[in-house]
Design a protein around this motif. Structure first.
Motif, PDB file in Angstrom:
ATOM      1  N   GLU A 574       6.691 -29.010 -62.871  1.00 49.99           N
ATOM      2  CA  GLU A 574       6.833 -29.185 -64.313  1.00 49.99           C
ATOM      3  C   GLU A 574       7.582 -30.495 -64.541  1.00 49.99           C
ATOM      4  N   PRO A 575       6.844 -31.623 -64.524  1.00 55.25           N
ATOM      5  CA  PRO A 575       7.532 -32.921 -64.534  1.00 55.25           C
ATOM      6  C   PRO A 575       8.165 -33.291 -65.870  1.00 55.25           C
ATOM      7  N   GLY A 576       7.735 -32.647 -66.949  1.00 56.05           N
ATOM      8  CA  GLY A 576       8.297 -33.028 -68.241  1.00 56.05           C
ATOM      9  C   GLY A 576       7.940 -34.459 -68.597  1.00 56.05           C
ATOM     10  N   ASP A 577       8.958 -35.266 -68.953  1.00 56.80           N
ATOM     11  CA  ASP A 577       8.737 -36.670 -69.299  1.00 56.80           C
ATOM     12  C   ASP A 577       8.664 -37.573 -68.077  1.00 56.80           C
ATOM     13  N   GLN A 578       8.944 -37.004 -66.920  1.00 54.98           N
ATOM     14  CA  GLN A 578       8.936 -37.803 -65.708  1.00 54.98           C
ATOM     15  C   GLN A 578       7.507 -38.227 -65.382  1.00 54.98           C
ATOM     16  N   ARG A 579       7.259 -39.543 -65.252  1.00 54.36           N
ATOM     17  CA  ARG A 579       5.931 -40.053 -64.921  1.00 54.36           C
ATOM     18  C   ARG A 579       5.757 -40.072 -63.407  1.00 54.36           C
ATOM     19  N   LEU A 580       4.830 -39.265 -62.942  1.00 55.72           N
ATOM     20  CA  LEU A 580       4.563 -39.193 -61.507  1.00 55.72           C
ATOM     21  C   LEU A 580       3.228 -39.856 -61.206  1.00 55.72           C
ATOM     22  N   ARG A 581       3.067 -40.252 -59.971  1.00 54.60           N
ATOM     23  CA  ARG A 581       1.819 -40.861 -59.509  1.00 54.60           C
ATOM     24  C   ARG A 581       1.364 -40.145 -58.242  1.00 54.60           C
ATOM     25  N   GLY A 582       0.068 -39.950 -58.144  1.00 55.43           N
ATOM     26  CA  GLY A 582      -0.463 -39.297 -56.974  1.00 55.43           C
ATOM     27  C   GLY A 582      -0.170 -40.083 -55.707  1.00 55.43           C
ATOM     28  N   GLY A 583       0.263 -39.376 -54.657  1.00 56.09           N
ATOM     29  CA  GLY A 583       0.562 -40.019 -53.389  1.00 56.09           C
ATOM     30  C   GLY A 583       2.033 -40.337 -53.174  1.00 56.09           C
ATOM     31  N   LEU A 584       2.888 -40.145 -54.199  1.00 62.15           N
ATOM     32  CA  LEU A 584       4.323 -40.415 -54.016  1.00 62.15           C
ATOM     33  C   LEU A 584       4.907 -39.469 -52.962  1.00 62.15           C
TER      34      LEU A 584
END
Length: 671
Positions: A574-584
């Motif tokens: 549940e990342p919320g406002d956190q911007r994630l990227r695939g592969g991190l």
């Protein structure tokens, strides 16, 4: 204890030893209270209640599980790409398109097929009176054809066959004459060609003389040269006119009786044209009358007369058109450029213009005179080529004439064979074929009168359904010519070049609403992990940001990496406002168990002595009392104490030799 917790405990102990600088020295304990050892630099921690949590560590990477590679189901060139990598798109947004002209044509074709099937079904479902009437007429026509076949060929058919043979013989004779003329040209044609060469040579000499005079500055000579050129052109034109006139007279002689010929040949031509027009009008009236008779009474006799009238009209019309066109062309006061007379008239006018220009001014440009010479050279070359072609025809021309003669001969043979077949009468197979055709027409009439069978109706309904499905498939293929987003997401990749056929995947779309971490757990820890356990995830890109999640799946099959057995797990985030990227790359801390309101003691205070777990409790006068304790859940820094000490007591955390506690010695006692 979980494997990583064991490692962490060792690290804490080693760190404590390094900070203290030396090992704790335990004295030999005796039963005498007087034998006390001095413990220095000891820390004390009060035993209290709290919550203890056991965790398992796992590493892995961030992934977007819902991603799809989108491509076209039909092969065609890529027409346009509407998005770029990183674009956020809504569901249904156009992503790319291919050339759809063939797909549109296919939809139209399938729609036409469906309409045809529907019309056929409608026709079977209700028998119309006009359908029955048409079937009756078809039967009557088949009966007439069979009767005519049994009666043998009519005199008209025999006459037509004989006429066709005669026409083919004439065409064959004409082709042979053309071939013979090509191989051995007429002396008159050769003489005319030589005369053209002679005139062209004279024209060239005049043009060259004019050019020489111009360059020499002789005005009179230039005018005289122009006059000579004009005279030559006039002679050529008048010669051609005389030749045309003679040809017209010959034509009139062929068309009319020489005894009835009038003195004025042009009046005769006019009368011939009027005669041809009158003959055509009569044939047209005959055709109209035959049509009216056939429309009034549809029979083989009226049909035969109509066909004869139509053939006579077409034949007279074609002959009249050819003769009228030829005569009118010859009678024009200004023959067109496409004829030889027209070309000579143009040359004469050009010579007249040159002569007039020479009389008005003798300052013509040298380049114009040079062009006249070049034109005369070309004219002479063309005349010479024509003469050479007559004297020595090319093999290609002879081959073409031979082919024409061969084709005419085959046409003659076909006409003769057809005539012979007509004279021989009907063949048995033709009669059998006509009888079968009549029987089929009668069966069709019977079907029309009785109506379609249930089997025929069902078959036509199946055809309609199949056509409907084909149309729907074609419409779907046309709709699929524009690639659209199946869900809202972010464009991950874009492949393909406009104008070329794309690969299987053009756009990769990722749904960012769902984020997961794919991790691997050591075989020693996987037994503690269960679905639904809370997880805290941190990424190497943002190590200070905690991302909550939960264990979603645990693979029942392990993998081996560098000799270590690992089990893949999936963690829903549940990342919320956190911007994630695939592969991190990411690390997960999984909470496997938790106990509340229990006695907690730092792990540094618990020591293993033989088979026992012991702690040292602070007594009056800073004496230490040795206690054997029972340990419950053991965490990374603290452990649950089930028995051996009470809440509020103080335990020694660090035992170091040398130094002092509170300025005095500490007794160690056992209990």
């Amino acid at each position: 204890m979980v494997r990583w917790q064991k490692i962490a405990l060792l690290i804490v102990i080693v760190a404590a030893l390094i900070i203290a600088g030396r090992f704790v020295v335990f004295p030999r304990l005796t039963g005498s209270s007087g034998d006390a050892a001095v413990i220095q630099e000891t820390e004390f921690v009060t035993v209290s209640r709290g919550t203890i949590m056991t965790t398992v560590n796992a590493s892995g990477s961030i992934v977007y599980p819902e991603q799809v590679g989108l491509g076209f189901s039909t092969s065609a060139d890529l027409r346009e790409i509407f998005v770029a990598v990183g674009d956020e798109v809504a569901e249904g947004t156009p992503l790319a398109s291919i050339d759809d002209i063939d797909l549109r044509l296919m939809v139209q074709e399938k729609a036409a097929d469906l309409r045809t099937a529907e019309v056929n079904l409608e026709r079977l479902e209700r028998t119309r009176p006009e359908d029955i009437r048409a079937a009756e007429l078809a039967v009557a026509d088949a009966e007439t054809k069979l009767a005519e076949l049994l009666d043998g060929p009519s005199q008209t058919e025999i006459n037509d066959a004989e006429t066709a043979v005669i026409s083919a013989e004439v065409a064959y004779d004409r082709a042979l004459k053309a071939l013979a003329a090509l191989r051995s040209p007429e002396e008159s044609d050769i003489a005319a060609a030589r005369n053209e060469v002679k005139n062209a040579e004279a024209a060239l000499a005049a043009a060259q003389e004019n050019l020489d005079a111009l360059r020499a500055g002789g005005s009179e000579a230039r005018i005289q040269a122009a006059a000579n050129a004009l005279l030559i052109a006039q002679n050529q034109y008048h010669d051609e006119r005389e030749r045309i006139k003679e040809g017209i007279e010959n034509l009139v002689e062929e068309l009319e009786d020489p005894e009835e010929r009038a003195e004025n040949q042009y009046d005769n031509i006019k009368e011939e044209i009027e005669s041809l027009v009158t003959e055509l009008a009569n044939a047209e009236r005959e055709l109209k009358s035959a049509k009216e008779a056939h429309e009034a009474i549809d029979s083989s006799s009226t049909r035969s007369k109509l066909e004869d009238a139509q053939e006579d009209y077409d034949k007279i019309r074609e002959e009249a058109k050819e003769k009228v066109d030829e005569l009118v062309l010859q009678l024009l006061p200004n023959p067109p450029r496409g004829t030889k007379a027209g070309e000579l008239l143009g040359a004469m006018r050009e010579a007249q213009h040159s002569y007039d220009s020479a009389r008005v001014s003798v300052t013509d440009d040298d380049q114009a005179a040079q062009r006249n010479v070049e034109s005369a050279v070309r004219t002479l070359t063309a005349a010479q080529d024509k003469l050479a072609a007559l004297l020595n025809p090319s093999p290609e021309d002879i081959t073409a004439a031979e082919r024409e003669a061969q084709s005419a001969r085959l046409s003659l043979e076909n006409a003769q064979r057809k005539r012979d077949e007509i004279l021989e009468g009907p063949k048995s197979e033709d009669v059998a074929r006509a009888r079968n055709e009549l029987e089929l027409k009668r069966l069709d009439l019977q079907d029309k009168r009785t109506g379609a069978s249930a089997q025929d109706l069902e078959l036509e309904r199946l055809k309609v359904e199949r056509a409907q499905r084909s149309l729907e498939t074609a419409q779907q293929d046309l709709a699929d010519a524009t690639l659209r987003a199946p869900f809202a997401g972010v464009v991950a990749t874009v492949e393909g070049t406009v104008g070329q056929e794309p690969d299987a995947v053009v756009v990769t779309l990722v749904r960012t609403e769902r984020v997961e971490m794919h991790a691997r757990v050591d075989e020693a820890d996987v037994g503690f992990v269960a679905k639904g356990q809370p997880v805290v995830v941190t990424t190497y890109a943002s190590p200070d940001v905690d991302i909550p999640g939960a264990v979603e799946t645990i693979s029942p099959i392990s993998t081996t990496e560098q000799g270590v057995v690992l089990f893949p797990i999936t963690i829903r985030l549940e990342p919320g406002d956190q911007r994630l990227r695939g592969g991190l790359s990411a690390n997960a801390l999984i909470e496997v168990s938790s106990r509340e309101n229990v006695l907690l003691v730092p792990n540094r205070a618990i020591r293993r002595e033989g088979e026992d777990r012991v702690v040292y409790v602070r007594q009056e006068g800073d004496a230490l009392e040795r206690r054997v304790v029972e340990i419950g859940v053991r965490g990374s820094e603290v452990s649950e104490i089930l028995s051996g000490i009470s809440e509020g007591e103080e335990v020694a955390v660090t035992l170091r030799a040398g130094g002092s506690i509170g300025g005095g010695p500490v007794d160690i006692r056992t209990r």
